[in-house]
Design a protein around this motif. Structure first.
Motif, short mmCIF file in Angstrom:
data_model
loop_
_atom_site.label_atom_id
_atom_site.label_comp_id
_atom_site.label_asym_id
_atom_site.label_seq_id
_atom_site.Cartn_x
_atom_site.Cartn_y
_atom_site.Cartn_z
N VAL A 117 0.85 -1.18 0.00
CA VAL A 117 0.00 0.00 0.00
C VAL A 117 0.89 1.23 0.00
CG1 VAL A 117 -0.18 0.07 2.54
CG2 VAL A 117 -1.91 1.20 1.14
N VAL A 118 0.46 2.25 -0.74
CA VAL A 118 1.20 3.52 -0.80
C VAL A 118 0.21 4.64 -0.49
CG1 VAL A 118 2.67 5.03 -2.17
CG2 VAL A 118 2.71 2.56 -2.59
N VAL A 119 0.62 5.56 0.40
CA VAL A 119 -0.23 6.70 0.75
C VAL A 119 0.52 8.01 0.49
CG1 VAL A 119 -1.45 5.37 2.53
CG2 VAL A 119 0.54 6.75 3.17
N ASP A 120 -0.25 9.10 0.33
CA ASP A 120 0.38 10.41 0.15
C ASP A 120 0.61 11.05 1.51
OD1 ASP A 120 -2.05 11.37 1.04
OD2 ASP A 120 -2.73 12.03 -0.93
N HIS A 162 -8.90 7.75 2.85
CA HIS A 162 -7.90 7.74 3.91
C HIS A 162 -7.63 6.30 4.31
CE1 HIS A 162 -5.92 8.68 7.79
NE2 HIS A 162 -5.55 9.78 7.15
N VAL A 163 -6.37 5.99 4.56
CA VAL A 163 -5.96 4.61 4.80
C VAL A 163 -6.69 3.98 5.99
CG1 VAL A 163 -3.99 5.23 6.28
CG2 VAL A 163 -3.93 3.10 4.96
N VAL A 176 3.07 7.36 10.19
CA VAL A 176 4.41 7.38 9.58
C VAL A 176 4.61 8.63 8.75
CG1 VAL A 176 5.92 6.20 7.94
CG2 VAL A 176 4.68 4.88 9.65
N VAL A 177 3.58 9.06 8.00
CA VAL A 177 3.74 10.28 7.20
C VAL A 177 3.78 11.52 8.10
CG1 VAL A 177 2.71 9.33 5.11
CG2 VAL A 177 1.24 10.45 6.77
N GLN A 178 3.20 11.40 9.31
CA GLN A 178 3.25 12.53 10.24
C GLN A 178 4.59 12.62 10.95
OE1 GLN A 178 -0.09 11.88 12.86
NE2 GLN A 178 -1.61 12.42 11.31
N THR A 179 5.14 11.47 11.35
CA THR A 179 6.38 11.46 12.12
C THR A 179 7.63 11.37 11.26
OG1 THR A 179 6.39 9.04 12.35
CG2 THR A 179 5.18 10.31 14.02
N GLY A 180 7.50 10.79 10.05
CA GLY A 180 8.67 10.59 9.20
C GLY A 180 9.58 9.48 9.70
N GLU A 234 11.50 16.37 2.74
CA GLU A 234 10.14 16.51 3.23
C GLU A 234 9.38 15.21 2.97
OE1 GLU A 234 9.52 21.27 2.22
OE2 GLU A 234 9.09 19.74 0.70
N VAL A 235 8.54 14.80 3.92
CA VAL A 235 7.76 13.58 3.74
C VAL A 235 6.64 13.84 2.74
CG1 VAL A 235 6.33 11.85 4.87
CG2 VAL A 235 8.27 12.83 6.10
#
Length: 456
Positions: free
Chosen positions: A25-28, A55-56, A68-72, A100-101
């Protein structure tokens, strides 16, 4: 076939990824799905095309891709429960050239159905054994909490955790001080769990909750026929139940002077005499005491014995109030949301920034206990997947500053001064000279106030 014809084409790559044994799975950057391979779609029983843009959290249960996209920060080999099965998930952030994430991709390790069923059963079996072991350990020793249950990364909490590790193996008495609701009991459990007595009982007695006329029998026990209404066969007191282990005396400052004398004798002699017994019994008990009372002032007023104070005050612990470690509030909020959702089946994935801001500014007179109660109520009142400002109690948004009117002017001013110093020190990473400049006082005055208010 030429070399050029044998090169991997985009079409071939799409086919391989779509049908890979690993689910992908890939999210933005918002956590919205931009790709879900066919294998994963088939397992989730969704159409890979219709989920694009969702939304995932709406598609994959217990996902953490949006975190993960929030924390990096990547999360590897994490156990994830999906549709009744335990999966091993990897989540990796995707960065652009500016670091940048911009999204994240996740994979779930999966081979074939029979092999996974076997592995899943094994995992469930192991988790079951661990739960049984922990339950058995709790039943045998009375220990419910460990150092991992103390949530926080503030300097104050990290220092206390290190202190627990350092003194746990010693056998000396410990006095834990702190306001109500700060988590004194968690530290007592942790000290016992890390001590050489960890396999022996951890017995707790709340001195404020037991009526005065029953406290002696609770502590020391009694023999059969010792008094009217005594149980047949008598009763073991907390000291005997804790023999070889640890006795946690909570709210010791509420103990009467006559009981203080009897407790002191038991600690000094290492023996107790049950009510109605003809001779004393030797016991080997480590005592951890806790109180939110001003024992020093009580000693001046002859309401707490000096000799008992020095007997239990060998190693002092001061647990900070929540307003002294406000940087821990976001972590505590997330912890309580997960804990409450797990227990209730609710699905709250995060807290909105404005709600978190209010939670971080409030004074929390009831400390962590009050925070947990507020989050519990807010989780039940939330209508979406986020804990919002509207779900919080009105009193938080109406009054999150110093509680004017509940204290004298002198106490209110001192509280304001203390909080100003704490906040300034946090903002300058504990640089005392810089803090003194910002506060407009000398460095020596700052040190005097730090000592006065027991900061740091």
């Amino acid at each position: 076939m030429g070399v050029k014809d044998s090169l991997l084409t985009d079409e071939m790559m799409d086919t391989i990824i779509a049908n890979a044994f690993e689910w992908i799975v890939v999210v933005d950057h918002r956590g919205d799905i931009i790709y879900l391979n066919d294998s994963y779609s088939a397992f989730l029983d969704v159409d890979s095309k219709t989920v694009i843009g969702k939304h995932v959290t709406e598609v994959i249960e217990n996902t953490r891709m949006h975190h993960v996209v929030q924390t990096g920060k990547e999360e590897l080999a994490d156990l994830q429960y999906i549709r009744g099965n335990y999966m091993i998930a990897n989540r990796v952030p995707i960065f652009n050239r500016n670091k940048e994430v911009i999204g994240a991709y996740g994979t779930v390790i999966f081979r074939d159905t029979s092999e996974w069923d076997k592995m899943n059963s094994h995992v469930k079996s192991m988790l079951g054994r661990i739960r049984n072991y922990l339950q058995e350990y709790e039943q045998q020793t009375g220990v419910k909490y460990t150092l991992e249950d103390i949530i926080g990364k503030s300097k104050l909490i990290q220092t206390l955790k290190e202190k627990v590790k350092h003194i746990a193996s010693s056998d000396v008495s410990v006095l834990i001080r702190g306001e109500s609701g700060t988590g004194k009991e968690l530290f007592a459990h942790s000290i016992h769990q890390l001590s050489n007595r960890s396999s022996m009982p951890f017995i707790k007695l709340n001195c404020a909750a037991i009526p005065e006329h029953l406290l002696e029998s609770e502590l020391f026990g009694y023999e059969e026929g010792a008094f009217t209404g005594a149980k047949k066969g008598g009763k073991k007191g907390k000291f005997l139940l804790a023999d070889g282990g640890t006795l946690f005396l909570d709210e010791i400052g509420d103990m009467s002077l006559p009981m203080q004398i009897k407790l002191l004798r038991a600690l000094q002699e290492g023996e107790v005499e049950p009510i109605g017994a003809g001779k004393p019994i030797q016991v080997n008990v480590r005592v951890i005491a806790a109180t939110n009372r001003p024992l020093e002032k009580m000693m001046e007023e002859k309401r707490f014995r000096d000799d008992l104070y020095y007997r239990i005050h060998v190693i002092p612990f001061h647990i900070p109030s929540l307003r002294e470690r406000t940087e821990d509030i976001p972590m505590l909020v997330e912890h309580f949301i997960q804990k409450i959702c797990k227990r209730t089946g609710r699905r709250i994935t995060s807290v909105t920034p404005d709600a978190l801001a209010v939670l971080s500014r409030y004074r929390w007179p009831g400390n962590i206990r009050e925070l947990e109660n507020v989050i519990q109520a807010a989780v039940h009142l939330s209508t979406g997947d986020k804990l919002t400002l509207e779900a919080l109690p009105d009193y938080l948004t109406e009054s999150y500053s110093i509680p004017f009117g509940s204290k004298s002017l002198k106490d209110t001013l001192e509280e304001a001064e203390k909080q100003a110093i704490i906040q300034t020190l946090e903002n300058v990473n504990d640089d005392k000279l810089e803090a003194a400049k910002l506060l407009g006082i000398s460095k020596s005055s700052l040190y005097e106030k730090i000592k006065k208010y027991h900061i740091g």
